[in-house]
Motif scaffolding. Structure first.
Motif, short mmCIF file in Angstrom:
data_model
loop_
_atom_site.label_atom_id
_atom_site.label_comp_id
_atom_site.label_asym_id
_atom_site.label_seq_id
_atom_site.Cartn_x
_atom_site.Cartn_y
_atom_site.Cartn_z
N ASP A 87 -5.02 -1.50 -14.06
CA ASP A 87 -4.35 -1.78 -13.23
C ASP A 87 -3.61 -0.23 -13.30
O ASP A 87 -3.48 0.05 -12.47
CB ASP A 87 -3.79 -3.14 -13.34
N THR A 88 -3.97 0.83 -14.17
CA THR A 88 -4.27 1.74 -13.90
C THR A 88 -3.89 2.84 -13.00
O THR A 88 -5.52 2.51 -12.48
CB THR A 88 -3.83 2.50 -15.17
N ALA A 89 -2.81 3.03 -12.02
CA ALA A 89 -2.46 3.86 -10.88
C ALA A 89 -1.52 3.79 -10.37
O ALA A 89 -0.57 3.49 -10.77
CB ALA A 89 -3.77 3.07 -9.82
N VAL A 90 -1.87 5.17 -9.40
CA VAL A 90 0.00 5.04 -8.71
C VAL A 90 0.10 4.33 -7.88
O VAL A 90 -1.14 4.29 -6.77
CB VAL A 90 -0.17 6.31 -8.04
N TYR A 91 0.99 3.17 -7.75
CA TYR A 91 0.82 2.23 -6.35
C TYR A 91 1.93 2.72 -5.53
O TYR A 91 3.42 3.61 -5.98
CB TYR A 91 1.80 0.83 -7.69
N TYR A 92 1.63 2.52 -4.31
CA TYR A 92 2.22 2.90 -2.54
C TYR A 92 2.42 1.92 -2.37
O TYR A 92 2.44 0.71 -2.01
CB TYR A 92 1.36 3.81 -2.36
N CYS A 93 3.82 1.55 -1.95
CA CYS A 93 4.22 0.42 -0.85
C CYS A 93 4.46 1.37 0.35
O CYS A 93 4.44 2.13 0.30
CB CYS A 93 5.89 -0.28 -1.04
N TYR A 94 3.75 0.29 1.23
CA TYR A 94 3.83 0.32 2.45
C TYR A 94 4.88 -0.01 3.48
O TYR A 94 4.98 -1.42 3.58
CB TYR A 94 2.59 0.87 3.58
N ALA A 95 5.43 -0.32 4.64
CA ALA A 95 5.75 -1.20 5.49
C ALA A 95 5.60 -0.79 7.05
O ALA A 95 5.82 0.66 7.11
CB ALA A 95 6.93 -1.29 5.06
N ASP A 96 5.31 -1.83 7.98
CA ASP A 96 5.50 -1.90 9.91
C ASP A 96 6.08 -1.93 9.95
O ASP A 96 6.86 -2.95 9.65
CB ASP A 96 3.82 -3.00 9.53
N LEU A 97 7.03 -1.62 11.04
CA LEU A 97 8.76 -1.26 11.44
C LEU A 97 8.79 -0.60 11.85
O LEU A 97 8.27 0.37 12.64
CB LEU A 97 9.93 -1.07 9.88
N GLY A 98 9.99 -1.44 12.90
CA GLY A 98 10.54 -1.29 14.00
C GLY A 98 11.78 -0.48 14.44
O GLY A 98 12.87 -0.57 12.87
N TYR A 99 12.21 0.51 14.52
CA TYR A 99 13.93 1.58 13.77
C TYR A 99 13.74 2.79 15.49
O TYR A 99 13.24 2.55 16.30
CB TYR A 99 13.52 2.23 12.99
N TYR A 100 14.75 2.93 15.36
CA TYR A 100 15.27 3.57 16.45
C TYR A 100 15.52 5.19 16.12
O TYR A 100 16.08 5.61 14.95
CB TYR A 100 16.90 2.61 16.43
N SER A 101 15.33 6.12 16.98
CA SER A 101 14.96 7.69 17.27
C SER A 101 16.32 7.39 18.42
O SER A 101 15.32 7.55 19.08
CB SER A 101 13.44 8.13 16.85
#
Length: 123
Positions: free
Chosen positions: A89-103
């Motif tokens: 399980d050794t690794a770099v763990y990355y989270c992600y999010a599919d999200l809506g936002y305002y620019s």
């Protein structure tokens, strides 16, 4: 500006547990899917687990029964509880999010990634 900030990685012995957290911040109006990937040295980034906005989950076979993904929509946060950890399980763990936002005044949707957190399982 949207950011995903992760925490909770570290060094743990085989059989131990860790809990990763990832919080999204910024002018976000909705978060759809969220999840975790990991990348071991010399390997490609691989899916670990995903969770939809209504709580449906999916796991890669190698972590089923050991890892649990969850989310707190009020806090824009996704968690990964990792139990019975193995050296593989050794690794770099990355989270992600599919999200809506305002620019500005424009609403947009895209995937955002965290910076990664190192998980090392070793005696």
């Amino acid at each position: 500006q949207v950011q995903l900030v992760e925490s909770g990685g570290g060094l743990v012995q085989p059989g131990g547990s860790l809990r990763l957290s990832c919080t999204a911040s910024g002018r976000i109006f909705s978060i759809y899917g969220m999840g975790w990937y990991h990348q071991a040295p010399g390997k490609q980034r691989e899916l670990v687990a995903t969770i939809t906005s209504d709580g449906r989950t999916n796991y890669v076979d190698s972590v089923k029964g050991r890892f649990t993904i969850s989310r707190d929509n009020a806090k824009n946060t996704v968690y990964l509880q990792m139990n019975s950890l193995k050296p593989e399980d050794t690794a770099v763990y990355y989270c992600y999010a599919d999200l809506g936002y305002y620019s500005g005044s424009i609403s947009l949707r895209r995937d955002y990634w965290g910076q990664g957190t190192q998980v090392t399982v070793s005696s």
